[in-house]
Design an enzyme around this catalytic site. Structure first.
Site, PDB file in Angstrom:
ATOM      1  N   ASP A   1       0.859  -1.189   0.000  1.00  0.00           N
ATOM      2  CA  ASP A   1       0.000   0.000   0.000  1.00  0.00           C
ATOM      3  C   ASP A   1       0.893   1.236   0.000  1.00  0.00           C
ATOM      4  O   ASP A   1       1.511   1.574   1.018  1.00  0.00           O
ATOM      5  CB  ASP A   1      -0.926  -0.003   1.223  1.00  0.00           C
ATOM      6  CG  ASP A   1      -1.964   1.109   1.107  1.00  0.00           C
ATOM      7  OD1 ASP A   1      -1.571   2.279   0.879  1.00  0.00           O
ATOM      8  OD2 ASP A   1      -3.163   0.819   1.215  1.00  0.00           O
TER       9      ASP A   1
ATOM     10  N   ASP B   1       0.071   4.104   2.569  1.00  0.00           N
ATOM     11  CA  ASP B   1       0.413   3.721   3.946  1.00  0.00           C
ATOM     12  C   ASP B   1       1.915   3.774   4.162  1.00  0.00           C
ATOM     13  O   ASP B   1       2.388   4.248   5.192  1.00  0.00           O
ATOM     14  CB  ASP B   1      -0.084   2.297   4.243  1.00  0.00           C
ATOM     15  CG  ASP B   1      -1.541   2.285   4.660  1.00  0.00           C
ATOM     16  OD1 ASP B   1      -2.116   3.378   4.860  1.00  0.00           O
ATOM     17  OD2 ASP B   1      -2.107   1.187   4.764  1.00  0.00           O
TER      18      ASP B   1
HETATM   19  N1  URA Z   1      -2.791   0.744  -4.336  1.00  0.00           N
HETATM   20  C1  URA Z   1      -1.656   0.484  -3.646  1.00  0.00           C
HETATM   21  O1  URA Z   1      -1.198   1.287  -2.842  1.00  0.00           O
HETATM   22  N2  URA Z   1      -1.029  -0.680  -3.886  1.00  0.00           N
HETATM   23  C2  URA Z   1      -1.472  -1.602  -4.761  1.00  0.00           C
HETATM   24  O2  URA Z   1      -0.840  -2.638  -4.940  1.00  0.00           O
HETATM   25  C3  URA Z   1      -2.665  -1.311  -5.465  1.00  0.00           C
HETATM   26  C4  URA Z   1      -3.308  -0.130  -5.227  1.00  0.00           C
END
Ligand code: URA
Length: 247
Positions: free
Chosen positions: A238, A241
């Protein structure tokens, strides 16, 4: 003891600045770039690959992640600026010699897709001083699962501008397609939208260009696929994050 020469002989050093992609990567990259001429993939140098390696590594701490993501974003934005129109410009050098050059000939703005796209704003500001930046917040509708526009704040004269649309990850492309739809409805020309993206999945690219064949996309990498939770694999995880430290 290992010497540089022995390591080189053992194939442990990569001396070619072009990283050798694996066969699977190569076939995906060739397929995408052949089918979608408006996708510009950054040159896969060892330097780019080394930065991607750091940000893909799950053990990379937040500060290091941000440092290398910022470096990468800066390069990506410089690459994306190549998609803008330039005009001829002659200048005179300190030697009183004429130089046939070029200069930017367009009004641009950045539009970040909140939240992860905001990580790319300072990189854009660093190379385009005084650049106007708007924001679009899109969320998935709980009932329909469709991306829904929650908030937008965009320059009033956006229809006259070229737009650098900022989102580091393109998985299913639901958010970026919704953002493009918002921009088109405000009168931005499709061919003036440059989607600036760190990592895309082939499915996301297919969706963007099926709906909007005239946009342009500049990406640092294209991965193999999505998992069942729509994360890009092998991916970065992510991005928002990891960049903003909200794990
Ligand atoms: N958004 C993200 O941050 N990571 C992914 O793998 C897909 C969408």
């Amino acid at each position: 003891a290992q010497t540089p020469a022995s390591m080189l002989a053992a194939g442990k050093f990569i001396v070619d600045s072009r990283y050798a992609t694996t066969e699977q990567e190569e076939s995906i990259l060739q397929d995408i770039t052949a089918r979608f001429p408006n996708v510009v993939l950054m040159k896969q140098t060892s330097q780019l690959r080394a930065m991607m390696t750091i940000i893909r590594d799950k053990k990379t701490p937040k500060e290091e992640f941000v440092f290398y993501a910022d470096r990468l974003i800066r390069l990506l934005i410089e690459e994306a600026l190549n998609e803008l129109p330039f005009e001829q410009k002659e200048v005179t050098t300190p030697l009183d010699a004429p130089y046939q050059g070029v200069s930017f000939s367009s009004k641009i703005c950045g539009v970040s897709i909140v939240r992860a796209g905001e990580s790319m704003e300072s990189g854009l500001r660093a190379v385009c001083r005084g650049c106007r930046i708007g924001k679009i917040l899109i969320q998935r509708d709980e009932e329909t699962a469709e991306p829904k526009l929650i908030y937008e704040k965009l320059p009033v004269d956006i229809r006259e501008r070229w737009v650098m649309l900022l989102d580091p990850m393109c998985a299913t492309a639901g958010s970026v397609c919704k953002a493009i739809d918002v921009l088109l409805k405000l009168g931005v020309k499709e061919e003036r939208i440059i989607f600036v993206n760190i990592l895309a999945a082939p499915q996301g690219i297919e969706r963007v260009f099926k709906l909007y064949p005239n946009v342009r996309m500049v990406a640092a990498a294209i991965d193999v696929c999505l998992n069942s939770k729509y994360y890009i694999v092998p991916g970065i995880g992510d991005f928002g994050d990891r960049y903003f430290g909200t794990m």
